[in-house]
Design an enzyme around this catalytic site. Structure first.
Site, PDB file in Angstrom:
ATOM      1  N   GLU A 195       0.832  -1.215   0.000  1.00 46.25           N
ATOM      2  CA  GLU A 195       0.000   0.000   0.000  1.00 46.25           C
ATOM      3  C   GLU A 195       0.865   1.262   0.000  1.00 46.25           C
ATOM      4  OE1 GLU A 195      -3.121  -0.097  -0.506  1.00 46.25           O
ATOM      5  OE2 GLU A 195      -3.781  -2.083   0.129  1.00 46.25           O
ATOM      6  N   ASP A 226      -4.532  -9.732  -8.266  1.00 43.34           N
ATOM      7  CA  ASP A 226      -4.809  -8.783  -9.354  1.00 43.34           C
ATOM      8  C   ASP A 226      -3.629  -7.981  -9.927  1.00 43.34           C
ATOM      9  OD1 ASP A 226      -4.725  -7.416  -6.925  1.00 43.34           O
ATOM     10  OD2 ASP A 226      -6.755  -6.644  -7.006  1.00 43.34           O
ATOM     11  N   GLU A 268     -18.497  -6.673  -2.509  1.00 42.14           N
ATOM     12  CA  GLU A 268     -17.130  -7.197  -2.518  1.00 42.14           C
ATOM     13  C   GLU A 268     -17.079  -8.610  -3.092  1.00 42.14           C
ATOM     14  OE1 GLU A 268     -15.018  -4.896  -2.526  1.00 42.14           O
ATOM     15  OE2 GLU A 268     -13.890  -5.071  -0.674  1.00 42.14           O
ATOM     16  N   GLU A 322     -12.595  -0.181  -9.783  1.00 39.15           N
ATOM     17  CA  GLU A 322     -12.218  -1.112 -10.863  1.00 39.15           C
ATOM     18  C   GLU A 322     -13.176  -1.148 -12.054  1.00 39.15           C
ATOM     19  OE1 GLU A 322     -11.754  -1.681  -7.677  1.00 39.15           O
ATOM     20  OE2 GLU A 322      -9.597  -2.052  -7.556  1.00 39.15           O
TER      21      GLU A 322
END
Ligand code: DMJ
Length: 560
Positions: A107, A248, A341, A362
């Site tokens: 992150e 991802d 989610e 996304e």
């Protein structure tokens, strides 16, 4: 108004299309941005995030004033030069990474290093009076390099794959878990190679590449990667394979790394996954979760994070397949006005405890990529409806709130920084197809250095990191020509202060990293933010398979 019809999962889906006023849509996106941004500044700064229900602030991923860092280049995209300059100065003045704090390596890299790098690269375009050695030097780049250096100890493992958590001051805790998720291993090449190419210090690109290759070399016999891996032994600890959570951006960075660095080797690595993914993970036009060794389905689930995949497919050239998948994903969004989610494909319902929508980008991101390719007005319609859903459902007095449950639209007290960095930026760019960030050559400039060298900037398009921070491809080539001049610079001297090979040799990295002249006096965060609880979330992904534990609304589950 006209109607467009699609056959989707056996259903005839009709979508109204009309010509939309893009300029008015851009204004509406701006209004959303400023409501959230001003809310953060008024109620939450200098904390990482705004809590949009209680209208106060909280540190989440560190103590970085994260929302401000993540939103900085969005200000540039929206054309707000004066605020970009003001905030850049505030951040340059305030940010101090020499703090005794455990943070997520992933992150911190995508949001903070990425945010600082893209703001650095955009600075001149936005009218900032840049250093004569820019883009090879500059205060925002210095901050990014300082922070990235503090992440390097995480890469000092037997496999070269990084730990998930590092202490910004002390390196990796000797008791740190060696389990990292796949995305946490393979999401560095865009930021780290940008630093290496700008500064000439190869260590960043080298560690990022080494981690990517270590992961790739551990794919299963049927060609898939799992969810979590032990970065010391190289043993997979969670075998679920899919394109969404915890995996991802590994795939994303193979493709984007190849484009950014003009490195076909990375694209070849990515291509090796296409056929196993299509054979085992893809079912109809959905992507599910399977066991990485057998290929058998473990969860017939669609995740909100999966929705980046059609955008990535579009980027590497498989827009037809991408569009069909996108239509499936819209069917879920249209049902709830948001994507939960986790969504069970056979039950056509959200998973219990995974019903939320934390304002993720996304689906909008993929829509933007797809619109660049096929200019289908239905994509603008989708953007329009997403804009309205967010405005109607998530808006609060001081910002925008995550949705706790898409079925009843109850809200959660969280506004993740990616809402301003990504969701809004991609929505704006969808409605601004002529934006220079989406074109080649448009807005290109020639940079003339003092030593007579010159190079082209803003010429080769931009590669967006996984947090939507755009990197100017041409700038990476620019600094080679400046290398000799660089050797006189402050940044170069600092990089000389330590031996890059340390990262591959030193086993006990709990020593102080000697942060050097980049750092300012260490601040006591508790004194700065009296009355608040500071709790960083040290991991970006669960250490367990997702069917046992998975992050909810970006929260973190540790083993405890
Ligand atoms: C972002 O921080 C990044 O896009 C990351 O790769 C995945 N998750 C969030 C947004 O949903």
């Amino acid at each position: 108004m006209s109607m467009k019809s699609f056959i989707l999962s056996g259903l005839l889906v009709s979508i109204a299309t009309a010509s939309l006023d893009l300029s008015s849509l851009r204004d509406q996106v701006k209004a959303i941005f400023y409501h959230a941004y001003n809310g953060y500044l008024d109620h939450a700064f200098p904390y990482d995030e705004l809590r949009p229900l209680s209208c106060d602030g909280i540190d989440t991923w560190g103590s970085y004033s994260l929302t401000l860092v993540d939103a900085l280049d969005t200000l540039a995209v929206l054309g707000n030069q004066s605020e970009f300059q003001r905030v850049s100065e505030i951040l340059i003045d305030r940010l101090d990474f020499n703090v005794d704090l455990n943070v997520s390596v992933f992150e911190t890299n995508i949001r903070v290093v990425g945010g600082l790098l893209s703001a650095h690269l955009m600075a001149q375009k936005v009218g900032v009076d840049v250093d004569e050695r820019w883009p090879c030097d500059g205060p925002l780049l210095k901050l990014a390099v300082d922070l990235a250096r503090r992440l390097l100890p995480a890469f000092n493992t037997r496999t070269g794959m990084p730990y998930g958590t590092v202490n910004l001051k002390r390196g990796v805790d000797p008791n740190e878990t060696p389990i990292t998720c796949t995305a946490g291993v393979g999401t560095f090449i865009v930021e780290f190679a940008t630093i290496s190419r700008l500064t000439g210090d190869q260590v960043f690109e080298k560690v990022a590449l080494r981690a990517l290759k270590a992961l790739h070399n551990r794919r299963s016999k049927i060609g898939l990667v799992g969810n979590h891996i032990d970065v010391q032994s190289g043993r997979w600890t969670a075998l679920d394979s899919g394109v969404g959570a915890a995996v991802d951006s590994y795939f994303e960075y193979l493709v984007k790394g190849a484009i950014l660095l003009d490195k076909p080797e990375l694209m070849e690595m990515f291509k090796e996954y296409i056929s196993p993914i299509e054979k085992h993970i893809k079912h109809g036009d959905w992507y599910m979760w399977v066991n990485m060794d057998s290929g058998s389905v473990t969860q017939a689930m669609h995740q909100s994070l999966d929705a980046f995949w059609p955008g990535l497919q579009t980027l590497y050239g498989d827009a037809d397949s991408a569009y069909k998948t996108l239509l499936n994903y819209y069917s879920v969004w249209r049902k709830y006005g948001a994507t939960p989610e986790f969504y069970s494909i056979p039950h056509a319902a959200p998973y219990t405890n995974r019903e939320g929508y934390p304002l993720r980008p996304e689906l909008i991101e993929s829509t933007m990529y797809m619109y660049r390719v096929n200019k289908d007005p239905m994509l603008l319609e989708f953007g329009n409806s997403a804009l309205h859903s967010i405005n109607v459902t998530s808006r609060t007095e001081c910002g925008f709130a995550s949705i706790k449950d898409v079925q009843d639209h109850t809200l959660d007290n969280r506004m993740e920084s990616f809402f301003l960095a990504e969701t809004i930026k991609y929505l704006y760019l969808l409605f601004d197809p002529g934006n220079p960030l989406l074109s080649t050559m448009k807005g290109a400039t020639i940079r003339r250095f003092k030593n007579g060298e010159e190079c082209l900037l803003g010429a080769g398009g931009y590669v967006f990191n996984t947090e939507a921070h755009p990197m100017d491809v041409s700038s990476l080539h620019c600094c080679d020509t400046m290398r000799k001049e660089m050797q006189k610079s402050e940044i170069y001297k600092i990089l000389q202060d330590y031996d890059p090979e340390d990262i591959f040799q030193v086993s006990n990295l709990t020593r102080d990293l000697n942060p050097g002249p980049f750092s300012k006096t260490s601040r006591n965060n508790n004194q700065h933010k009296e009355g608040f609880n500071i709790s960083a979330q040290p991991m970006s992904c669960s250490r367990q398979p997702f069917h046992m534990k998975l992050s909810k609304y970006g929260q973190i589950f540790t083993d405890d």
